[in-house]
Design an enzyme around this catalytic site. Sequence first.
Site, PDB file in Angstrom:
ATOM      1  CB  SER A 205      -3.729  -4.060   3.615  1.00 27.64           C
ATOM      2  OG  SER A 205      -4.156  -2.855   4.189  1.00 27.64           O
ATOM      3  CG  ASN A 206      -6.445  -0.206   1.012  1.00 28.38           C
ATOM      4  OD1 ASN A 206      -6.046   0.815   1.542  1.00 28.38           O
ATOM      5  ND2 ASN A 206      -7.558  -0.832   1.411  1.00 28.38           N
ATOM      6  CG  HIS A 207      -0.897   1.372  -1.929  1.00 26.17           C
ATOM      7  ND1 HIS A 207       0.266   0.840  -1.433  1.00 26.17           N
ATOM      8  CD2 HIS A 207      -1.108   0.771  -3.126  1.00 26.17           C
ATOM      9  CE1 HIS A 207       0.754  -0.026  -2.304  1.00 26.17           C
ATOM     10  NE2 HIS A 207      -0.074  -0.097  -3.336  1.00 26.17           N
TER      11      HIS A 207
END
Length: 395
Positions: A205-207
Site C-alpha cells: 500500500s502507500n501513505h
Amino acid sequence: MSLHGKRIILGVTGSIAAYKAVYLLRLLQKAGAEVQVATTPAVEHFVGELSFGALTGKKVFGGLWSENWSEHVALGTWADLLLVAPASANTLAKFAHGLCDNALTAVYLAARCPVMLAPAMDADMYLHPRTRANLERLAADGCTVLPVGQGYLASGLEGPGRMLEPEEILARVEAFFGEKPLSGKRLLLTAGPTREAIDPVRYISNHSTGKMGYALAETARDWGAQVTLVSGPVPLKPPPGVHTIAVESAQDMYDAVHQHAAAQDILILAAAVADYAPAHPASQKIKKQGSELNLELRKTPDILRSLGETRRPDQVLVGFALETSNAEAHARAKLTEKRLDFIVLNTLEDPGAGFGHDTNRITIIGRDGSAESFPLKSKQAVAQDILRKVISLWE
Ligand code: C5P
C-alpha cells in the site's frame, strides 16, 4: 451578512456544550440571521434562559404548557432551519423515535424546514450502537448530521463526541444556505490508497490518508452535487450525505468506478492507486524461509486512463499527480496521455503538502497549457479551488 433574512430556530439540549450555544447564537446573529431559541428542560442546569432571552430579544420556547400551546407548530413553519446544537444523546433518541414530550422535541416533529444536528456527548455514548443507529435513522430521514470533534471531553475521557466548534457550525450553516454551484451535477471521486494482497495477512500500500479526496467530497456535497466517493481503506468516516463505496484493491476500485462512471458529469480521481500488485497472491500466509523472497508484481489497471478512453465529451475528467522530481513536465505528459481536462499537481518537496497533512499546495495544469499555482491552504480551501476550476470549464 451571509445569513441575512434567514430565520433559524436554535435548539439547545442539556449537554455541557450548551454554554457554547450562547456564542453560536451570537455568531448566527452577527451573520444576519434572526434566531429563536427552543430548549429542553435539562438546559436550565447548564445555561439560564435569561442569557438566550436577552440576546435574542425573544422569550425562549422552553415549555409546552403555556397559553401559547400551539407555538411549536407556529415555530415549525416560521423557520428556514432548525439547528440543534448541542444535540444530546437523549434528544437524538427522542427525535429518531418521534417522541415529543418537551418544547424542542415538539418543534422537531412539527418542523417543515430542514434540520441540522450537532451531536455532543461522551465518547462511549456517541459510539454506543443505539446512538449510531439513531443518528443513521435521522440522516436517512433527511437531517444533516454534523460530525463531532475528537479530544478531551468534560468527563475527563478522550475520544469522539465533542460538539463542533461554533465557528465550524456557522460555516456549515452558511454553506447550507450558500450558493449551490454544483446542484444537479453528479460527481464521482476516488480517494485514499489501495491495498494489494500478498497473502491473507499482508499487502502492498502507500501513505495516502484520503484527506484531500474526502475534503473534495464534502465541499462538492455542500455545493449541491450528488457525490459518489469510491474510497480505499482510510481512517476517515464516510461523509454524511455522500454515497461512499469502500474498496480495497485497485481492481475493486476500477470495478466500482466503472459501475458508476457513465452516470457522472464530473470524475475526479484523487486516489493513490497502487501501480503494481502481487501477480499471485498466496491463499495461505507465506512462511518465513530462506534469506530472500521474490514477489512477482503485475501492473494494475489504470483507472484514470481507462476513463480517458471511454469518457463522453461532456464529462469533466480530472486527475492528480504526486511527483518527486521534474513535476510539471511529468504532470503535463499525464494530462495529455490520459485525456484529462486538467491535472492537479502536488509535490512531496513542499512542506505541509501531500500525504497526511491537513494542508496542500497545488498547481492546476489545464488542457490549454495554462498552469496556475496556489499558495499553501487547508485541504477544504484547496477543494474549493479545484471545484471552481471545474465550474469554470462550463463558463
Ligand atoms: O500515472 P500516475 O499514477 O502518476 O497518475 C496519477 C493519477 O492517476 C491520479 O489521479 C490517480 O488517482 C490515477 N490513477 C488511477 N489508477 C491507477 C493509477 C493512477 O486512477 N492505477
